[in-house]
Design an enzyme around this catalytic site. Sequence first.
Site, short mmCIF file in Angstrom:
data_model
loop_
_atom_site.label_atom_id
_atom_site.label_comp_id
_atom_site.label_asym_id
_atom_site.label_seq_id
_atom_site.Cartn_x
_atom_site.Cartn_y
_atom_site.Cartn_z
N LYS A 51 -22.91 -3.64 12.95
CA LYS A 51 -22.41 -2.75 11.89
C LYS A 51 -21.46 -3.50 10.96
O LYS A 51 -21.61 -3.46 9.74
CB LYS A 51 -21.70 -1.53 12.50
CG LYS A 51 -22.67 -0.53 13.10
CD LYS A 51 -22.00 0.54 13.93
CE LYS A 51 -23.06 1.40 14.62
NZ LYS A 51 -22.54 2.37 15.56
N GLN A 95 -16.96 4.45 18.06
CA GLN A 95 -18.20 4.15 18.79
C GLN A 95 -18.23 4.93 20.11
O GLN A 95 -17.28 4.90 20.89
CB GLN A 95 -18.28 2.64 19.05
CG GLN A 95 -19.56 2.17 19.70
CD GLN A 95 -20.79 2.34 18.80
OE1 GLN A 95 -20.73 2.09 17.60
NE2 GLN A 95 -21.89 2.77 19.37
N ASP A 118 -20.42 9.15 10.35
CA ASP A 118 -21.45 9.44 11.36
C ASP A 118 -22.02 10.85 11.16
O ASP A 118 -23.06 11.18 11.72
CB ASP A 118 -20.83 9.37 12.77
CG ASP A 118 -21.15 8.07 13.47
OD1 ASP A 118 -22.15 7.41 13.09
OD2 ASP A 118 -20.42 7.72 14.42
#
Length: 302
Positions: A51, A95, A118
């Site tokens: 990422k 995460q 997200d």
Amino acid sequence: MILDGNRIRDQIKAECRPRVEQVIARAGRPPGLAVVLVGNNPASEVYVRSKTKTAAELGMRGETLTPPASISTEELLEIVECLNARPEIDGILVQLPLPPQIDSQRILLAIAPEKDVDGFHPYNVGLLAIGREGPRPCTPAGVIQLLKRYDLPIAGKNAVVVGRSDIVGKPMALLLLQENATVTICHSKTRDLPGVCRAADILVAAIGRPAMVTADFIKPGAVVIDVGINKIEKRADAERIFEPERLADFDRRGSLLVGDVRPGDMARLASAYTPVPGGVGPLTIAMLMRNTIESAERRTAS
Ligand code: NDP
């Protein structure tokens, strides 16, 4: 037809570059993404590295914070609050999975909705549910991009999504509904799963069980999207799942990745399908970049 996720990822990334330039020209700084990686989960470390690497490749600011696995919910909340307050950070991603002592729901709720790239914050889940603009969860949003960019029609089609997680299954179903598919959601309590799946023009498998979806689930000519990523390490499993010609690959590498759909059955029956690897997987990070840039665009618009 094989739906090539790497090709679509590259298209999306190429579209991101000029938008990054525009943010820099307007705001004097690049879009900024902060990733919080708690502890040392090796799989999470790999995801987070790719990422931040992709962010850097696109000229964005990518920052990783790595608190220890022993961190408390309160301490992690402080980190999130600090990121919420920093103007040069447009996207915050914590995460998952988090260590067991952490209250994941409290952490997700603490992320400022406008920085929730997200799309997991309940506010943004609500925007998705009512069809209003907002950040969409990256993996299902990537699937929609894949279908659209291959000109595969969604409106009016029977779409069956196997899996109802908050991360993939549910948002996938809502996005397909928004595109005017007739949507069925299946899960572990669904009766006659193969029969329900056989009615699908578009079948999405997001289960997390290697090659569970076999020929009897697939209507000939269906579009099959395999979201699953599973590692096969036993030769007996490889023999059950893969066509004989793939076994040499398995023997050479000692393991192979497989999705939730049996690859040979999918290739034989589907009119179009996503391979594993190289199908849905590559799109998730590209969509995360797009979400971060869109957040930066909204936040820096004059
Ligand atoms: P979860 O474990 O959170 O959800 C799995 C879902 O599958 C649940 O809704 C569960 O039903 C359902 N399920 C499990 N067993 C069966 C069964 N026998 N019959 C029918 N339904 C079943 O997984 P995720 O949604 O997080 O991930 C799914 C897969 O996608 C995994 O392989 C994961 O690695 C992969 N993934 C891939 C990504 C990518 O970038 N390509 C990103 C995210 C995930 P129930 O709710 O009833 O328990």
